[in-house]
Design a protein around this motif. Structure first.
Motif, short mmCIF file in Angstrom:
data_model
loop_
_atom_site.label_atom_id
_atom_site.label_comp_id
_atom_site.label_asym_id
_atom_site.label_seq_id
_atom_site.Cartn_x
_atom_site.Cartn_y
_atom_site.Cartn_z
N ASP A 144 -9.01 -0.01 2.66
CA ASP A 144 -8.35 -0.27 1.38
C ASP A 144 -8.44 0.97 0.51
O ASP A 144 -9.43 1.69 0.56
N GLU A 145 -7.42 1.20 -0.29
CA GLU A 145 -7.40 2.34 -1.21
C GLU A 145 -7.79 3.62 -0.47
O GLU A 145 -8.65 4.37 -0.90
N GLY A 163 -8.53 -1.40 -7.33
CA GLY A 163 -8.72 -2.65 -6.63
C GLY A 163 -9.15 -3.87 -7.42
O GLY A 163 -8.82 -4.98 -7.06
N THR A 220 -3.98 -7.27 -0.62
CA THR A 220 -5.17 -7.89 -0.03
C THR A 220 -4.80 -9.06 0.88
O THR A 220 -5.34 -9.20 1.98
MG MG Z 1 -6.09 -3.86 -3.78
#
Ligand code: MG
Ligand code: ADP
Length: 699
Positions: free
Chosen positions: A394-395, A549, A301
């Motif tokens: 993300d992801e 996450g 992050t």
């Molecule tokens: Mg993450």
């Protein structure tokens, strides 16, 4: 010739052609030439019936003695075969009359399957294949292997069992092999010790030995991998040369620098390197296409925030996408904590009113919002950016293949940073992400202790509860994850709701227990997460909504119930919710007392391995491995017919090298790219490489 439809082939005709097309997707002569056997029967795989044992998977061959329909309530067909040493029965419960007809006494037939004793030796629903006595004798005398083809009942009714396919393909090869074009020249073949394409097509069907079949498979595998790499290399060169930015892309890095200074800890070396790589990309005169790969908890992050601030410092807007709303909210909170004032950011989430949403859209389109966070709605809805410069995903593995393609599309002239915590084995990332540059974060922040993982049968769960009590009293927090939200009549599993009631009322009445699952409203979810984050909740009972996450460093205990229901990657992700701070973390995998061996093996893998890369390799092996000797292994996300991305890693590397060398010499890549898009056969180099299946990987 090779493009001709198969109804022109002698012995097929329009009716059979139609069924073959529907059942197997085979349309052309070429498709049929590349219709590799599903497995081979080697002399050594045969067993004499008298030598077979119960619970053993074998192939036996004998002459049909009788085929009779038995049974009072439930009728079944019993096909008795005799190989001279003993007899065994094949038992069929469906299509009795049909099967009765095809097993005519005297026919030589092979049965494969698991041997059982039930009145007599039998195999229930055996795989069966007819081979003529002739090839059996040949195979026994010469050690030749017999190809067995995929078939279906419909095909078998038309005589297209293995024997039927063998006959047709044999004559097809005799008449058509001369039209096969080898895209690779002799020196390359020699360098890579690969056989010629003609030889490979012949040997994939009629190999002299299992080794020869494997060499043929490798050659055909190389074709697929080479095409994929070639395509990826052309695409990459194309984007680099065609999307040149006319302006100098200079960055004001004060925002980024202030952010780094404000952090309460030092960046790890890998984080620093990743940021440097991204900064270079963001200044390059062509768009960034970068994958940031790092294990759970490695601190991706921060890298993405740094990237956002660099893009902002270039004068651009940033779109930051997360697969779940829980995660989007978390990222928003993280930004609120770190982003220097004066930079405007917003969260686009589901539970906003139309009015609120419209206000956000307006701000984005007018350029008032600099960083916008949300789920994939961000891209799908009519969000219009004033100057979108960077997309962060993300992801990304949580987004579907199609969504991913769409996002990439959107990012064509925009910098793209995709992040994944599910470590992808190198072989897979080289195939699927071959056109991306990759930054790795291998080291974890310095203060981390390895997570201790243990497994317990359901009946021992009390001891886990007792440890939980101890850690809660030391101030730590706990996740308890379940595969189901609600109890279900169909499956006998504990559900999140059920477990929540039990923990709250019976086991930990003096503690604060909360529930989180995907059916709750956005507000409810947010409130529950917020309380957990602030440390107000001791135990969070949840479904897999927290799988990716979620970051609460004070939560150090992860209990996964019905761990047997989860895959390796998922277990590793879930475990990754703990081990995010300085305290020792624990993960307890609870499995049903009647767990299968296979599931237990998976659980043991998680207990013994902490490293996501190792787990992903293991995952690929366990899921991708074929279990019959001599059978082709089926790939993972594979659209490949012959390539096996686990065992063919050497070929992947060679294919990439060859392809990149060729592509670097292309002058007019624009033309080449168009050709590839328009008609993948136009390029003479690709003539002879089957592109059909491989392209399905990319779409
Ligand atoms: Mg993450
Ligand atoms: P992931 O890679 O799984 O997305 P996160 O970015 O959520 O990991 O980071 C996990 C936790 O580690 C966060 O609480 C974050 O603040 C912390 N963290 C990140 N980088 C460092 C660092 N260099 N040193 C210490 N803690 C860090």
């Amino acid at each position: 010739m090779l493009e001709k439809e198969i109804h022109f082939i002698k012995g097929i005709g329009p009716k059979k052609a139609e069924v073959i097309k529907n059942e197997l997707g085979i349309e052309t002569v070429e498709d049929l030439l590349y219709f590799g056997p599903r497995k081979y029967l080697d002399r050594s795989a045969f067993k004499a019936i008298k030598d077979t044992f119960a619970n053993e998977t074998v192939t036996v061959g004998g002459n049909v003695v009788d085929a009779v329909i038995n049974g009072r309530n439930r009728k079944y067909l019993e096909v008795i075969i005799d190989d001279g040493t003993d007899t065994i029965s094949g038992i069929f419960f469906n299509s009795l009359n049909y099967f009765k007809k095809i097993f005519t006494p005297g026919e030589f037939v092979l049965f494969s399957g698991n041997v059982e004793f039930y009145r007599q030796k039998q195999i229930v629903h055996p795989d069966f294949d007819f081979i003529d006595e002739d090839s059996r004798i040949k195979s026994i005398n010469t050690g030749r292997v017999i190809p067995l083809y995929r078939s279906t009942e419909k095909l078998k009714k038309l005589g297209l069992d293995s024997r039927g396919f063998r006959r047709i393909i044999r004559s097809l090869i005799d008449s058509c092999i001369e039209f096969v074009n080898d895209p690779l020249n002799k020196s390359v073949l020699k360098k890579l010790s690969l056989m010629s394409l003609k030889e490979a097509i012949f040997s994939i069907h009629f190999p002299e030995s299992l080794e020869a079949a494997e060499s043929a498979r490798r050659r055909l595998s190389f074709n697929e991998l080479f095409f994929l790499q070639y395509y990826l290399a052309v695409s990459k060169k194309y984007t680099m040369e065609e999307n040149l930015f006319s302006d100098e892309r200079s960055i004001n890095d004060t925002y980024y620098k202030d952010f780094i200074k404000s952090l309460p800890f030092d960046l790890t070396g890998d984080q620093q390197n990743a940021i440097t790589e991204i900064e270079t990309d963001l200044k390059n005169p062509f768009p960034m296409n970068r994958l940031l790969q790092g294990d759970v908890g490695s601190g991706k992050t921060l890298v993405s925030i740094a990237a956002s601030l660099l893009a902002y410092g270039r004068g651009d807007q940033v779109a930051f996408m997360a697969p779940t709303e829980v995660l989007a909210v978390q990222h928003y909170d993280t930004l609120s904590q770190f982003i220097p004032s004066g930079i405007n950011f917003a969260l686009l989430k589901g539970n906003l009113s139309a009015k609120e949403k419209n206000a956000i859209y307006k701000d984005i389109s007018e350029g008032n919002t600099d960083i916008i966070i949300g789920t994939h709605a961000l891209i799908q809805e009519k969000v219009i950016f004033k100057k979108l410069g960077l997309i962060i995903i993300d992801e990304q593995h949580k987004f579907g293949v199609n969504q991913r393609a769409k996002l990439r599309e959107k990012g064509k002239c925009t910098d793209l940073l995709i992040m994944t915590a599910t470590p992808i084995p190198r072989s897979l990332s080289m195939t699927i992400y071959g056109d991306l540059d990759v930054s790795y974060i291998k080291e974890k922040p310095a203060d981390r202790l390895p997570i201790t993982t243990m497994s317990f049968p359901e009946s021992k769960i009390r001891s886990v509860y007792n440890s939980i009590k101890k850690y809660i009293s030391q101030g730590r927090q706990v996740y308890v994850v379940l595969p189901l939200i609600q109890e279900s009549e169909k499956v006998d599993l504990k559900s999140a709701v059920q477990e929540y009631e039990k923990l709250k009322n019976d086991v930990f009445p003096e503690r604060i227990v909360e529930l989180l699952h995907g059916k709750m409203s956005s507000e409810e979810k947010e409130t529950v997460m917020q309380k957990f984050k602030q440390g107000d909740t001791d135990i969070l009972v949840s479904t897999t909504v927290i799988e990716v996450g979620v970051d609460v460093p004070n939560a150090t205990i992860m209990v996964i119930e019905h761990a047997e229901r989860f895959g390796l990657a998922q277990l590793h992700q879930l475990r990754g919710r703990v081990g995010r701070g300085k305290h020792q973390s624990f993960c307890a995998l609870i499995y049903a007392d009647n767990v299968s061996n296979e599931s237990l093996e998976r659980i043991n893998t998680i207990v013994s391995l902490n490293d996501g890369f190792q787990i992903s390799e293991q995952d690929l092996r366990q899921r991708g491995a074929g279990n019959i000797i001599g059978s082709r292994q089926h790939g993972y996300a594979s659209g490949f017919e012959f390539a096996d991305i686990v065992s063919d890693i050497d070929l992947i590397i060679e294919a990439k090298k060859e392809a990149e060398e060729i592509v670097s010499g292309i002058d007019n890549v624009h033309q080449k790219f168009d050709d590839l898009q328009k008609d993948l056969r136009l390029s003479p180099l690709l003539n002879g490489i089957r592109t059909k299946r491989v392209l399905s990987i990319l779409s």
